[in-house]
Scaffold this active site. Structure first.
Site, mmCIF file in Angstrom:
data_model
loop_
_atom_site.group_PDB
_atom_site.id
_atom_site.type_symbol
_atom_site.label_atom_id
_atom_site.label_comp_id
_atom_site.label_asym_id
_atom_site.label_seq_id
_atom_site.Cartn_x
_atom_site.Cartn_y
_atom_site.Cartn_z
ATOM 1 N NE ARG A 104 -3.389 -0.496 8.699
ATOM 2 C CZ ARG A 104 -3.435 -0.006 7.461
ATOM 3 N NH1 ARG A 104 -2.586 0.914 7.062
ATOM 4 N NH2 ARG A 104 -4.343 -0.435 6.598
ATOM 5 C CB CYS A 150 -9.225 3.682 22.935
ATOM 6 S SG CYS A 150 -10.818 4.361 23.393
ATOM 7 C CG ASN A 200 -2.754 5.664 7.067
ATOM 8 O OD1 ASN A 200 -2.458 6.202 5.999
ATOM 9 N ND2 ASN A 200 -3.290 4.458 7.134
ATOM 10 C CD GLU A 201 -6.438 3.853 4.680
ATOM 11 O OE1 GLU A 201 -6.394 2.792 5.315
ATOM 12 O OE2 GLU A 201 -6.427 3.899 3.448
ATOM 13 C CD GLU A 259 -2.934 5.056 1.303
ATOM 14 O OE1 GLU A 259 -3.518 3.976 1.072
ATOM 15 O OE2 GLU A 259 -2.460 5.347 2.406
ATOM 16 C CD1 TRP A 293 -5.878 -3.446 0.600
ATOM 17 C CD2 TRP A 293 -8.103 -3.667 0.504
ATOM 18 N NE1 TRP A 293 -6.365 -2.446 -0.221
ATOM 19 C CE2 TRP A 293 -7.719 -2.559 -0.297
ATOM 20 C CE3 TRP A 293 -9.452 -3.992 0.584
ATOM 21 C CZ2 TRP A 293 -8.642 -1.780 -1.001
ATOM 22 C CZ3 TRP A 293 -10.365 -3.226 -0.121
ATOM 23 C CH2 TRP A 293 -9.964 -2.134 -0.909
ATOM 24 C CD GLU A 336 -0.396 -2.192 3.591
ATOM 25 O OE1 GLU A 336 0.535 -1.466 3.213
ATOM 26 O OE2 GLU A 336 -1.470 -1.751 4.044
ATOM 27 C CG MET A 377 0.593 -10.974 -1.378
ATOM 28 S SD MET A 377 1.730 -11.706 -2.610
ATOM 29 C CE MET A 377 0.584 -12.228 -3.893
ATOM 30 C CG HIS A 378 -0.822 -2.713 -1.729
ATOM 31 N ND1 HIS A 378 -0.523 -1.813 -2.719
ATOM 32 C CD2 HIS A 378 -2.006 -2.312 -1.217
ATOM 33 C CE1 HIS A 378 -1.481 -0.903 -2.783
ATOM 34 N NE2 HIS A 378 -2.396 -1.188 -1.890
#
Lengths: 658, 658, 658
Positions: free
Chosen positions: A107, A111, A145-146, A317, A325, A365, A367-368
């Site tokens: 993701r 630029c 996002n972020e 979040e 992570w 993700e 394992m999140h």
């Protein structure tokens, strides 16, 4: 404006069969969730082929959620452009410091400087905003996002090079002016035209710090412009909706205050345990707070983003359990999630939203953790949400935060500057700010973190300005009003806006007019070296960074280092103070305590695990430690609304000031 | 098939004057050497100009060796294509993860996916096989050399990209099927055609684990195909010869079981001291075994490659003294080389072959010791070979190994999967497998290391299946036969073949049918953190990785962690067992001991330096430590063929069970 | 030739307004400065547009300085070619080991092999030399600046590839000869033409050490040629002037002896505190000498560069206070700068010149202190210069150094060779040389550091030759003259010039003729492992590197290691000695002390902080520690010219031998 405190969740309906959607919506409502964030990352499903949109599924889930009385935070999907778009213009990819493109397959593969990609973003956002802007359930929007995650603010692409040259031309108007500002006579770095200028990567040794700082400024401006483009479209088609972006923790690569100006509210993504393993190096601290997170880390960001949002902010979040992570990903102590949520609400959060609804069985993700297990059954954090919802209704549930009496000025340019020029590799601007912040917190003082500009520092009893890159006359004038107490140093005012040492030496003429000192020398020392302050038994010392000052006759020197240099000094009135090094925790505490006394700010020495946040009439008390702590003294004579005098591990107490 | 135990050596006649060859051959024979490996790395001398072969020198040395009664292992030279070949097709070079070609000037400068290079390999192997296939002295062949050495299995080349796309198209048949299998809705990673798919390097952040795993599978398949091409040619022109490849230690980048299927026997290159300095991090262990190597490391690989070779295996390169490639290269203790050889023979090796005959005065390996010094005189290891040859004739010298009663399932896909997704950076699949293996060894249990497939786990009394990526119904059915005892966990069965969490949660439906548990949460903790198991005094704990299970009513929980989670549990019958974390040595020992008891496998607590291998009627006992150890109990009532009850440092004892 | 001892300073007039120049010049004179270095890095101001020169400002400042009686060291600006030049020929940029060009934006952005850039350098140097060569004040020239800084000796550019091939063709005449010399039969690395040869970067694993060594030799030759081109031009137009280059500390990437041959005098840039933080890893040493620098580091380089300059040498850049480029940058102890200057003069420096006159407020080095503060006022080091100037006139102020009785042979090729082939990663040639050097210094012995060639080792009582790559017959013959005592080993003579092990084994035939030993094995052990020498109580040991020797009957073995190997041995006459490992400090001291005794060189055990340099009739004594030290014994019976018997911290004493 006073909003209700609310709970939320991040949801990816596209990951699950449509047949499940109604049940998910019902379960959300049952848990007391109000906001559901959806849509970000879904570009390939919204536009599976170039120009062929599929918005039906999105309409459907919005309607289902709406049917349960839930509100939607609709995310724009611009953090994950689809492969067909990248293949159409591969030069939209960000380029790493090593000059290599950073490709598709995860993701944020764009630029910020790429104008054609911006046009594509405007297109997809317009489609979404037109379609859903007026939907009654879509009450909030999240842009992208972020921003900057995975080190994507700085891109060394062709698009960035062209943009940077134009930006420099606008700023300096002539190459000669740029050469003068940057000091390019040094090492024959002079340019004859803006087209000769390169990006500051791939140099033989370090590039000119002024060159690097301007590139960081330029890059930050691109984030602002990228975000504003989306905000403008959304605001046009979705008037009255709350527009947010979800920022990150310990991240300073662009100016969050500047981006926030275009938003209605700030939000951030809070992962207390992930941050601990990633950011905290002190072994004792790592051990003690392994499963609850650093006691000051979350509050620091709450206070910072409250300021970014001009009082309106969310946790977008919130960590629900182990994540995927960090280097290692421990599970939270029982009660930790509840503590985190209450700490956010104490600091004035409107909404605490969990990431994510249901653990994904596939993708990066998997394992999140989430509120639901991958099999769709209820997980621990779902119960936490339910409990929180009940508790919230029992306590005054208006969001918003009263103003603190102490402010810590925080400045993104300073973070860039000192990252470009640490001088001692253990120096960090964020680290320095946290030393001051921790000392305030250990003294039970509630603090606002504010931008370092004239309008935001007025009216506080005490303002801390550590390590501020540039001290302008305007800013000093604002600080000096009404006799508020100011703490500057170390490193404060040590550069002009052009990244040059002030002609009168640091801390520069504006501060020198108030406090007659000059920094003649900087001394950085490798850990574990330190320089004692006062007598050896004091336990006070400087480490990493210290300065040698000369001072005018009317400067009052309170302490000196073991080798006789000024450690702390102030003017006769005592309102302009300067600390000439990076203090250890004990000396930071002593210094801040003294200044609080002078400013009339009450302090109390807290147990190491206990933290307080005062918000209007309410006092919130948190126990971040593994043992119960007696807080009788802190609640004495107050009306205890929640918790008890023996505060359990991860415990939260709320009392009302009388 | 029962072969004679034999000694061998690797020889590079092309490095020495022809006039020396007869003397070398005579000295080999005098030392008792049977096999001489030659030819690998000699392409530039076999084909100095494109298409112009010079095989005469090779014919000559083969004849000379034959004249002394020696047998030849002929190596194919494909690990070192000559410069003229690289210049003809520079795109045959492997490409690093950074996208840069890895050039000529050392070795292994080829990409396994490059079809034209494969054709060149087929050409040179055909020339050699036709010429020497029928030579009576050429009784064995080695394909290439150390596949994957220097991190060459994964190549991010254009050839690999094309091959990978085709491989994916064959596997998934449609991009939609691939998108579903990989979960590409996550982060809009969907593809519309196989031609849109890239290699999983150079992404902004981590690529989809399913994407990475398939690329690893593809790359492993290329090694298999590359090897098979050579094997087929050799088998055609050299029927009846033993075809081998020399594998490496602690290396899992391709599926060694799959490559081995095409070989007649496996072999590996055993450098006990080099591996210790490279791989072992525990300071005490590093110090104690500095000059002899880790006591379990060699045996682990012996047991693994015996399985690869379906009982037939060699040590192709045995360390003769200090080597050149580890961070530091200590010399072996006196007796260490003898111990290593006997340990290999104990584990069933047909041949132990030394690398190399004579130390090269030039090139990259000039600091690598050999049987002869660079000046051609005898070095220490030559004497060791002579001694071994004498000793071998005194002991029953048939190779081959009896079947053990305990099996450890080892799976290359699992190694790839958990390397792609460690979740805690200190987690390692190989490390976990070694914890179990060490515990078995410390209990004096001889073990077979077997592939995790139905046909290879049958008939054992106890089978350990730690960390197995996927647990299929077929595999569980095979495990469950005849009431054998099975130990699963941690992490066993936690993914489907598509790298997704099973719909019923880990450990997946097949295992859950036998043992009614679900893994609800994973907790990874940074060293030195740990979670005690049972009461604090036990000394048992989990570190790095632990799981939180929910269990059905008929599950028997034997131990819990300090925070109350299930540590160890089994079904009512006690044959299906699950360990819910990575145990320390003490807890691993306790767990394995308990299961051995249940399975009727006898155990004994060995001295830390002592290791045992039982092979048919013979028991071999080794002392890896620096002090003599009393092993009277271990040989009591047995017929001692070699060694004594006080076993000296590096000592070897052999006794016959009565 | 005997010069006056002088003080100097590096000055960048182009950084300051012209109006300030006269004051600067006056202040320089007042401080007692004689030499002012200017001009290097000023290319963009000397030639702002291609071919348009602006030399007026340079003429003007030279005249102003001249007017104050100051002399000028004129630097050529070739370390900082302007942007327009780089844009005209971008392939002049150096290329990193990763194959990426290293771009404009700092300094040293050129490849030494680029012929067109050399022509540009010749052009600008000619312009300057013609213009200022005859100016009476321009009495010295400096070529370029710090050759090789920022790792720029090795460049993997197209220009380097072409140059290297031609260099190889000249050296070997035929590819076959090169193949034989390099041992290219190893791994089929044979070349059919010089055009097939690549640079030794980007190989799959390590390149052939012979290949790498030749590339290092080639690259060093390019530095020599680059420098010589400038020297020839300057000498032609500025006859009689002193031509210098400023070398660096702990830097061995080119042959400094070879470059120096073309110079009139050597100079180096001495930053004692910066080097400590960058180079010294021992925690105790780092702590004790944090603010004064390692007691042996400066003297080592003084002794080395005195030899490079054939007795004539300067400190061109002396640290004036904290600098900006080390990991951390502490300030010096009071008196440290004075100590450094006196240590340089004691070792025979003609000039100690400070970097820089005034701290720059802009550019990469704005945190680098200077004699003046950025605001133009006087800083601490200005006062130091003034003090030094006064002290100098009180002491015999003739520069130059008497010959020592002990020589340490230092060889750049050996540094390259063992960096290419460390065998144990903790091994360092420079580190080994410093162990010997430190031992001599701890014994109060003054030493010459000389090139390892026949002409430079004659006439010494004791010559130490540790780790010398190749021992030729010529060199041994020179060493053996007049019964001087020689210490060789470890690693001495272990390779031929072609990077091959000698046919008779190390230490090669020439040394073996004098001392009948063979190195049969090398043992490298990872720290903190060590091998005791003699009995355990001795405190003597080898670490990192040791060898196993066989010795002829007439070799006298003095000590053995705990495991029985020869540690130290010599021939019957005792003049040829060999140490078979890297000694710890105690064993180095014992070994060197014994050899000094044998050679008739007096020794004394010095306090850890005290160092001595004897120069003709004068003895200089330095205290590098933080406490006063009683040095009465060292000055007993001597005429004390400066300092006292209790030497203060950073104290300097000078006495005259009677």
């Amino acid at each position: 404006m006073t909003a209700k405190r609310a709970l939320g969740v991040c949801y990816y309906p596209e990951h699950w069969p449509q047949s499940r959607w109604p049940e998910d919506a019902r379960m959300m409502r049952q848990a007391g969730i109000r906001f559901v964030r959806i849509g970000e990352f879904a570009w390939s499903m919204l536009e599976p082929e170039p120009g062929q949109y599929d918005l039906d599924w999105l309409q459907q889930i919005i309607d289902i959620l709406h049917g349960e009385g839930l509100e939607i935070v609709l995310g724009t999907p611009t953090a994950t452009p689809p492969k067909w778009l990248v293949d159409r213009m591969p030069d939209m990819l960000p380029v790493g410091e090593d000059g290599q493109p950073r490709g598709f397959g995860s993701r944020r593969h764009y630029c910020f400087s790429h104008q054609a990609y911006r046009a594509e973003c405007a297109r997809i956002v317009t489609v979404l905003a037109k379609k859903f802007g007026a939907h009654p359930a879509v009450t909030a929007w999240q842009t992208d996002n972020e921003y900057g995650c995975h080190d994507t603010v700085l891109s060394y692409s062709g698009a960035a090079l062209l943009g940077f040259r134009e930006w420099l031309a606008q700023k300096y108007q002539s190459p000669q002016a740029l050469n003068r500002a940057w000091g390019n006579r040094f090492w024959s770095m002079e340019y004859r035209s803006f087209d000769e200028i390169e990006l500051p990567n791939a140099t033989v040794t370090e590039a000119n710090p002024a060159h690097r700082l301007d590139f960081q400024r330029y890059s930050s401006d691109q984030v602002v412009a990228f975000n504003r483009l989306q905000v403008d479209i959304i605001r046009k088609h979705a008037p009255g909706r709350t527009i947010l972006h979800n920022f990150m923790g310990s991240f300073t690569a662009f100016d969050h205050f500047a981006v926030s100006k275009d938003l209605d509210a700030a939000s951030w993504d809070s992962y207390p345990i992930g941050f601990l393993d990633r950011d905290v190096t002190d072994p004792e601290r790592r051990h003690r707070y392994l499963r609850v997170g650093d006691p000051d880390m979350q509050a620091f960001h709450h206070d910072l983003y409250r300021s970014c949002g001009r009082g309106r902010w969310w946790v977008m979040e919130q960590q629900p359990g182990p994540v995927n992570w960090a280097p290692h990903n421990p599970s939270p102590l029982p009660g930790a999630q509840r503590l985190w949520a209450w700490e956010a609400f104490a600091c004035g959060a409107e909404t605490v939203s969990y990431f994510r609804w249901r653990q994904a069985p596939f993708g990066q993700e998997q394992m999140h953790e989430a509120l639901l297990l991958p099999d769709g059954s209820i997980n621990e954090a779902y119960e936490t949400v339910r409990t929180l919802n009940e508790e919230l209704s029992g306590i005054d549930d208006s969001a918003g935060s009263s103003r603190a009496t102490v402010a810590l000025a925080f400045d993104y340019e300073s973070a860039w500057a000192w990252s470009i020029q640490p001088q001692g590799q253990s120096f960090s601007y964020l680290g320095l700010a946290k030393i001051y912040y921790r000392a305030l917190r250990a003294l039970g003082v509630t603090v606002d973190i504010v931008p370092a500009d004239p309008e935001h520092v007025k009216g506080y009893a005490l303002v801390l300005v550590p390590g501020l890159f540039e001290m302008t006359e305007d800013f000093c004038r604002a600080l000096g009003q009404d006799g508020q107490v100011v703490l500057a140093g170390p490193r404060t005012g040590s550069r002009t806006g052009d990244f040059a040492i002030p002609q009168t030496l640091p801390p520069g003429p504006a501060l020198q007019q108030r406090l007659d000192i000059k920094v003649r020398r900087v001394d950085t020392i490798p850990p574990p070296e330190f320089e004692p302050v006062g007598d050896a038994a004091s336990g006070f010392f400087f480490s990493t960074w210290r300065e040698f000052l000369s001072a005018g006759d009317d400067v009052v020197v309170t302490e000196r280092t073991a080798d006789g240099a000024i450690a702390f000094c102030h003017n006769q009135a005592g309102n302009w103070n300067y600390l000439a090094g990076q203090p250890n925790a004990a000396y930071a505490l002593k210094t801040i305590e003294r200044l609080c006394d002078r400013a009339g700010v009450p302090t109390t020495h807290l147990h190491q695990d206990i933290r307080i946040h005062d918000n209007g009439p309410l006092r919130y008390i948190f126990n971040h430690g593994p043992e119960p702590v007696d807080i009788a003294q802190l609640v004495a004579g107050k009306d205890v609304l929640m918790g008890s005098a023996i505060l359990s591990p991860c415990g939260v107490a709320i009392c009302r000031q009388q």
